[in-house]
Motif scaffolding. Structure first.
Motif, PDB file in Angstrom:
ATOM      1  N   GLN A  48      39.070  97.070  19.193  1.00 29.75           N
ATOM      2  CA  GLN A  48      39.082  97.653  20.477  1.00 29.75           C
ATOM      3  C   GLN A  48      37.989  97.369  21.442  1.00 29.75           C
ATOM      4  N   GLY A  49      36.907  96.896  20.901  1.00 25.97           N
ATOM      5  CA  GLY A  49      35.761  96.248  21.782  1.00 25.97           C
ATOM      6  C   GLY A  49      36.197  95.107  22.388  1.00 25.97           C
ATOM      7  N   LEU A  50      36.901  94.219  21.717  1.00 22.61           N
ATOM      8  CA  LEU A  50      37.457  93.020  22.202  1.00 22.61           C
ATOM      9  C   LEU A  50      38.455  93.398  23.250  1.00 22.61           C
ATOM     10  N   SER A  51      39.418  94.180  22.965  1.00 26.04           N
ATOM     11  CA  SER A  51      40.411  94.439  23.810  1.00 26.04           C
ATOM     12  C   SER A  51      39.924  94.886  25.276  1.00 26.04           C
ATOM     13  N   PHE A  52      38.852  95.960  25.068  1.00 29.06           N
ATOM     14  CA  PHE A  52      38.226  96.428  26.454  1.00 29.06           C
ATOM     15  C   PHE A  52      37.516  95.399  27.109  1.00 29.06           C
ATOM     16  N   TRP A  53      36.524  94.391  26.266  1.00 31.78           N
ATOM     17  CA  TRP A  53      35.791  93.297  27.040  1.00 31.78           C
ATOM     18  C   TRP A  53      37.026  92.661  27.853  1.00 31.78           C
ATOM     19  N   ALA A  54      38.228  92.539  27.313  1.00 29.73           N
ATOM     20  CA  ALA A  54      39.219  91.459  27.817  1.00 29.73           C
ATOM     21  C   ALA A  54      39.697  92.620  29.184  1.00 29.73           C
ATOM     22  N   MET A  55      40.079  93.759  29.149  1.00 32.81           N
ATOM     23  CA  MET A  55      40.289  94.397  30.207  1.00 32.81           C
ATOM     24  C   MET A  55      39.458  94.524  31.271  1.00 32.81           C
ATOM     25  N   LEU A  56      38.205  94.630  30.963  1.00 33.69           N
ATOM     26  CA  LEU A  56      36.972  94.603  31.727  1.00 33.69           C
ATOM     27  C   LEU A  56      37.104  93.415  32.710  1.00 33.69           C
ATOM     28  N   ARG A  57      37.335  92.136  32.038  1.00 30.19           N
ATOM     29  CA  ARG A  57      37.318  90.999  32.684  1.00 30.19           C
ATOM     30  C   ARG A  57      38.622  90.820  33.779  1.00 30.19           C
ATOM     31  N   PHE A  58      39.432  91.675  33.288  1.00 28.51           N
ATOM     32  CA  PHE A  58      40.713  91.597  34.047  1.00 28.51           C
ATOM     33  C   PHE A  58      40.256  92.311  35.470  1.00 28.51           C
ATOM     34  N   LYS A  59      39.815  93.540  35.340  1.00 29.85           N
ATOM     35  CA  LYS A  59      39.456  94.414  36.269  1.00 29.85           C
ATOM     36  C   LYS A  59      38.506  93.902  37.342  1.00 29.85           C
ATOM     37  N   ARG A  60      37.299  93.107  36.629  1.00 30.53           N
ATOM     38  CA  ARG A  60      36.422  92.411  37.193  1.00 30.53           C
ATOM     39  C   ARG A  60      36.735  91.425  38.192  1.00 30.53           C
ATOM     40  N   GLN A  61      38.031  90.745  37.688  1.00 24.42           N
ATOM     41  CA  GLN A  61      38.486  89.579  38.319  1.00 24.42           C
ATOM     42  C   GLN A  61      39.762  89.820  39.617  1.00 24.42           C
ATOM     43  N   ALA A  62      39.993  91.122  39.359  1.00 25.65           N
ATOM     44  CA  ALA A  62      40.997  92.049  40.147  1.00 25.65           C
ATOM     45  C   ALA A  62      42.182  91.308  40.060  1.00 25.65           C
ATOM     46  N   THR A  63      42.555  91.089  38.662  1.00 26.26           N
ATOM     47  CA  THR A  63      44.046  90.512  38.355  1.00 26.26           C
ATOM     48  C   THR A  63      44.735  91.355  37.414  1.00 26.26           C
TER      49      THR A  63
END
Length: 149
Positions: A48-63
């Protein structure tokens, strides 16, 4: 453009539910020790840490992280530099952790089918969309970074 027919978390939850039902209907127990419980919890936290990290990247890149929407950008850094599908990899690690905590062989017997369905029904349509949208940039990314690990 082919899209995933259902959200990946729903697929994981369905497989967990089937594994639990099978564990009750036809028990195939595996050892349940403090070590296996700690391993299960660690896999869930790591996944879940890996999943949340990836989701944070999506959010930060606004995609968009959704399998049902077209992304604005091709993410290639952070967790996406290690796996083209870090959210799915994280969810698979969490599924494995839950499997360990269930103390049943069923989650492990179902895992190959889960991976096959994920590859066919979710990941391949995503890859086709990304290749069409990002062309050579995506193909070069695929040569550098593996689908899962």
């Amino acid at each position: 453009m082919p899209k995933a027919p259902f959200p990946p978390p729903l697929l994981y939850l369905t497989f967990i539910a089937v594994a639990i039902a099978l564990s009750y209907a036809l028990p195939l127990p595996v050892p349940d020790t403090s070590w296996t419980r700690a391993t299960g919890v660690a896999l869930i936290v790591l996944g879940q840490g890996l999943s949340f990290w990836a989701m944070l990247r999506f959010k930060r890149q606004a995609t968009s992280p959704s399998n049902f929407e077209q992304p604005d950008q091709l993410l290639q850094h952070g967790p996406f530099a290690v796996s083209r599908n870090p959210v799915n990899l994280g969810d698979t690690l969490a599924y494995a952790g839950i499997g360990v905590l269930l103390s049943s062989l069923w989650p492990w017997l179902l895992l190959p089918a889960l991976i096959a369905i994920m590859n066919r029904a979710v990941i391949r349509p995503d890859e086709a969309q990304l290749e069409q949208q990002f062309g050579d940039t995506y193909r070069q990314y695929c040569r550098r970074v593996r689908r899962w690990l």
